[in-house]
Design a protein around this motif. Structure first.
Motif, mmCIF file in Angstrom:
data_model
loop_
_atom_site.group_PDB
_atom_site.id
_atom_site.type_symbol
_atom_site.label_atom_id
_atom_site.label_comp_id
_atom_site.label_asym_id
_atom_site.label_seq_id
_atom_site.Cartn_x
_atom_site.Cartn_y
_atom_site.Cartn_z
ATOM 1 N N LEU A 11 64.165 17.722 36.991
ATOM 2 C CA LEU A 11 64.118 18.622 35.447
ATOM 3 C C LEU A 11 64.973 19.304 35.095
ATOM 4 O O LEU A 11 66.237 19.566 35.904
ATOM 5 C CB LEU A 11 62.678 19.878 36.490
ATOM 6 C CG LEU A 11 62.675 21.172 35.797
ATOM 7 C CD1 LEU A 11 62.141 20.582 33.781
ATOM 8 C CD2 LEU A 11 61.626 22.208 35.884
ATOM 9 N N ALA A 40 57.407 8.163 27.300
ATOM 10 C CA ALA A 40 57.336 9.342 27.100
ATOM 11 C C ALA A 40 55.734 9.994 27.671
ATOM 12 O O ALA A 40 54.143 8.636 26.977
ATOM 13 C CB ALA A 40 57.320 10.266 26.040
ATOM 14 N N PRO A 88 63.966 17.947 24.795
ATOM 15 C CA PRO A 88 62.318 17.868 25.237
ATOM 16 C C PRO A 88 61.881 17.091 25.227
ATOM 17 O O PRO A 88 61.077 15.582 25.718
ATOM 18 C CB PRO A 88 62.022 18.963 24.429
ATOM 19 C CG PRO A 88 62.958 20.167 23.977
ATOM 20 C CD PRO A 88 64.439 19.001 23.962
ATOM 21 N N ASP A 90 62.493 13.798 25.378
ATOM 22 C CA ASP A 90 63.514 12.623 26.016
ATOM 23 C C ASP A 90 62.603 12.487 27.199
ATOM 24 O O ASP A 90 62.630 11.971 28.088
ATOM 25 C CB ASP A 90 65.457 13.360 26.400
ATOM 26 C CG ASP A 90 66.185 13.529 25.149
ATOM 27 O OD1 ASP A 90 67.296 13.690 25.270
ATOM 28 O OD2 ASP A 90 65.967 11.948 24.293
ATOM 29 N N THR A 91 61.681 13.934 27.831
ATOM 30 C CA THR A 91 61.040 13.979 28.713
ATOM 31 C C THR A 91 60.147 12.875 28.811
ATOM 32 O O THR A 91 59.340 12.022 27.265
ATOM 33 C CB THR A 91 60.130 14.923 28.322
ATOM 34 O OG1 THR A 91 60.599 16.079 28.913
ATOM 35 C CG2 THR A 91 59.106 14.710 29.018
ATOM 36 N N ARG A 116 61.141 10.359 37.082
ATOM 37 C CA ARG A 116 61.131 11.026 35.697
ATOM 38 C C ARG A 116 61.346 11.870 35.469
ATOM 39 O O ARG A 116 62.452 12.854 36.120
ATOM 40 C CB ARG A 116 59.144 11.988 35.886
ATOM 41 C CG ARG A 116 58.943 12.929 34.875
ATOM 42 C CD ARG A 116 57.745 13.247 36.189
ATOM 43 N NE ARG A 116 56.686 12.531 35.990
ATOM 44 C CZ ARG A 116 55.764 11.727 35.550
ATOM 45 N NH1 ARG A 116 55.004 12.639 34.083
ATOM 46 N NH2 ARG A 116 54.894 10.718 35.672
ATOM 47 N N THR A 118 61.993 15.629 33.027
ATOM 48 C CA THR A 118 61.690 16.424 32.473
ATOM 49 C C THR A 118 62.776 17.137 31.880
ATOM 50 O O THR A 118 63.455 18.468 32.890
ATOM 51 C CB THR A 118 60.361 17.653 33.094
ATOM 52 O OG1 THR A 118 59.381 16.149 33.675
ATOM 53 C CG2 THR A 118 59.618 18.482 32.476
ATOM 54 N N VAL A 119 62.538 17.460 30.254
ATOM 55 C CA VAL A 119 63.719 18.246 29.359
ATOM 56 C C VAL A 119 62.265 19.644 28.915
ATOM 57 O O VAL A 119 61.693 19.236 28.425
ATOM 58 C CB VAL A 119 64.283 17.864 28.651
ATOM 59 C CG1 VAL A 119 65.120 18.792 27.606
ATOM 60 C CG2 VAL A 119 64.702 16.350 29.127
ATOM 61 N N SER A 120 62.747 20.817 29.383
ATOM 62 C CA SER A 120 62.408 21.942 29.391
ATOM 63 C C SER A 120 63.046 22.573 28.088
ATOM 64 O O SER A 120 64.520 22.441 28.308
ATOM 65 C CB SER A 120 62.078 23.440 29.875
ATOM 66 O OG SER A 120 63.770 23.647 30.661
#
Length: 121
Positions: A11, A40, A88, A90-91, A116, A118-120
């Motif tokens: 993350l 994605a 985001p 790129d998640t 995995r 995850t980009v917030s």
């Protein structure tokens, strides 16, 4: 036969960076074209980046060009994906893959299990 194991996902906040690694087992790693793909949520798998067997040629999807860098270390049987300025969108689950042709386009012969990212926002 080639076995691929990805690592380095996690993350991260938008604008941050991650480096993915893909470790390969097999004495002939240096003869394979390597690629990174991503899937994605709710979308099809897509090509992200590819690198020739000796690292001389690289290819990128337009969506990551200028932000991601693929590289390889044949002495370590490892291919990397440096991801900067993450967004985001790129998640995804990122997969590395190997094929025995000079082309970076599919099909690929071997796939890892994925890591995995995850980009917030």
């Amino acid at each position: 036969q080639l076995s691929l194991v990805e690592s380095g996902g996690g993350l991260v906040q938008a604008g941050g960076s991650l480096r993915l690694s893909c470790a390969a087992s097999g004495r002939t790693f240096g003869s394979y074209t390597m690629g990174w793909f991503r899937r994605a949520p709710g979308q099809e798998r897509e090509f992200t980046a590819g690198i020739s067997y000796n690292g001389a040629k690289t290819h990128y999807a337009d969506s990551v060009k200028g932000r991601f860098t693929i590289s390889r270390d044949n002495a370590k049987n490892t291919v990397y994906l440096q991801m900067n300025s993450l967004k985001p969108e790129d998640t995804a689950v990122y997969y590395c893959a190997a094929n025995q042709t000079p082309r970076v386009a599919e099909p690929y012969d071997y796939w890892g299990q994925g890591t995995r990212v995850t980009v917030s926002s």
